[in-house]
Design an enzyme around this catalytic site. Sequence first.
Site, PDB file in Angstrom:
ATOM      1  N   TYR A  46      -6.535   5.406   9.498  1.00 20.72           N
ATOM      2  CA  TYR A  46      -6.461   6.826   9.157  1.00 20.72           C
ATOM      3  C   TYR A  46      -5.890   7.604  10.343  1.00 20.72           C
ATOM      4  O   TYR A  46      -5.782   7.087  11.455  1.00 20.72           O
ATOM      5  CB  TYR A  46      -7.838   7.370   8.796  1.00 20.72           C
ATOM      6  CG  TYR A  46      -8.460   6.780   7.555  1.00 20.72           C
ATOM      7  CD1 TYR A  46      -7.686   6.243   6.534  1.00 20.72           C
ATOM      8  CD2 TYR A  46      -9.846   6.771   7.392  1.00 20.72           C
ATOM      9  CE1 TYR A  46      -8.266   5.715   5.386  1.00 20.72           C
ATOM     10  CE2 TYR A  46     -10.436   6.243   6.252  1.00 20.72           C
ATOM     11  CZ  TYR A  46      -9.643   5.712   5.259  1.00 20.72           C
ATOM     12  OH  TYR A  46     -10.225   5.191   4.133  1.00 20.72           O
ATOM     13  N   SER A  47      -5.557   8.868  10.117  1.00 20.84           N
ATOM     14  CA  SER A  47      -5.003   9.664  11.212  1.00 20.84           C
ATOM     15  C   SER A  47      -5.993   9.789  12.356  1.00 20.84           C
ATOM     16  O   SER A  47      -5.599   9.803  13.524  1.00 20.84           O
ATOM     17  CB  SER A  47      -4.571  11.045  10.720  1.00 20.84           C
ATOM     18  OG  SER A  47      -5.649  11.740  10.124  1.00 20.84           O
ATOM     19  N   GLU A  48      -7.310   9.869  12.055  1.00 24.21           N
ATOM     20  CA  GLU A  48      -8.330   9.858  13.096  1.00 24.21           C
ATOM     21  C   GLU A  48      -9.607   9.186  12.604  1.00 24.21           C
ATOM     22  O   GLU A  48      -9.917   9.226  11.406  1.00 24.21           O
ATOM     23  CB  GLU A  48      -8.688  11.274  13.575  1.00 24.21           C
ATOM     24  CG  GLU A  48      -7.771  11.852  14.631  1.00 24.21           C
ATOM     25  CD  GLU A  48      -6.630  12.632  14.030  1.00 24.21           C
ATOM     26  OE1 GLU A  48      -5.691  12.984  14.767  1.00 24.21           O
ATOM     27  OE2 GLU A  48      -6.672  12.883  12.818  1.00 24.21           O
ATOM     28  N   THR A  49     -10.314   8.603  13.555  1.00 26.14           N
ATOM     29  CA  THR A  49     -11.671   8.107  13.350  1.00 26.14           C
ATOM     30  C   THR A  49     -12.559   8.720  14.424  1.00 26.14           C
ATOM     31  O   THR A  49     -12.165   8.809  15.595  1.00 26.14           O
ATOM     32  CB  THR A  49     -11.718   6.566  13.435  1.00 26.14           C
ATOM     33  OG1 THR A  49     -10.961   6.018  12.350  1.00 26.14           O
ATOM     34  CG2 THR A  49     -13.140   6.048  13.344  1.00 26.14           C
ATOM     35  N   PHE A 218       2.663  15.039  12.106  1.00 28.33           N
ATOM     36  CA  PHE A 218       1.820  14.193  12.952  1.00 28.33           C
ATOM     37  C   PHE A 218       2.359  12.772  12.896  1.00 28.33           C
ATOM     38  O   PHE A 218       1.832  11.905  12.203  1.00 28.33           O
ATOM     39  CB  PHE A 218       0.374  14.254  12.449  1.00 28.33           C
ATOM     40  CG  PHE A 218      -0.635  13.605  13.368  1.00 28.33           C
ATOM     41  CD1 PHE A 218      -0.828  14.072  14.652  1.00 28.33           C
ATOM     42  CD2 PHE A 218      -1.395  12.534  12.928  1.00 28.33           C
ATOM     43  CE1 PHE A 218      -1.771  13.482  15.495  1.00 28.33           C
ATOM     44  CE2 PHE A 218      -2.340  11.939  13.758  1.00 28.33           C
ATOM     45  CZ  PHE A 218      -2.525  12.415  15.046  1.00 28.33           C
TER      46      PHE A 218
END
Length: 284
Positions: A46-49, A218
């Site tokens: 994912y884009s962030e964790t 992004f």
Amino acid sequence: MTEVPEILRYNAFAADPTGGNPAGVVLDAADLSDERMLQIAADVGYSETAFVTANRSEAGTPRYRVRFWSPAAEVPFCGHAAVATAVALAERNGAGEVVFETGGGEVTLHSTSDGEGTVTVSFTSVEPEVRDLEEDVLARLLELLGLARSDLDPRFPPKEAFAGNWHPTLVIRDRELFDQFRFSPAPVAALMREQGWHGTVTVLHASGDSDFDARNIFPVGRITEDPATGSAAASTGAFLRDLGRAGRTIRIHQGAHVRRPSLLTVTIPAVGGIVVSGGAVRLS
């Protein structure tokens, strides 16, 4: 063999069942090294964790140290992953106020739960900042996006805005151009690294007095546009307050260009942090 921590997956800020921005959440990450957190974030994809690495209580308010990793690097703050983490904590410990100690500063989050157990979270950003976007940097960014200075909405001069991450913020005047502009991810990513933009490049179109459409660039791995960006929403609130629009609540519609429609609600007080509201649902 390295023990694998429990990795929760949530979808934040969804405008409908097909939308939102997924985030990974690891609630018990105290023993994880930086290298391990980066590996997990890359594996999740994912884009962030988000990783909760410590917790304590101060004056009865739970405080958590939370770190955010993209598949490529650590980022100071991530709004949608913070919301997902707050929902996960509310489901575990009950709704209420918590404070996250992040690389971008302290962030206060309030969660509420309705009769069906659906949790909604509002977070108040760190104290925001806004500064002019240097002309040569602006010219390079516009060229990479295939845009000209004349394509920008004159009511909203381009700026850099901070509410946890620095975001260059552009507002395009024409809706068709907003929908159709294209970019090559690698050169944009290189400019972002050079300028220390750890969040997104925020491109907006004012679709009404209180509604903005957003594309948040992004370029990390397979991801090129973020479907819902809480830190960018907070920075947009800071950007608008700098332009004299304090006291308003706006809606940011994001994700349509990556087929994941999302909705973020932003309240812009006259002073202090910007308030971003939304929810997250458990995926696994």
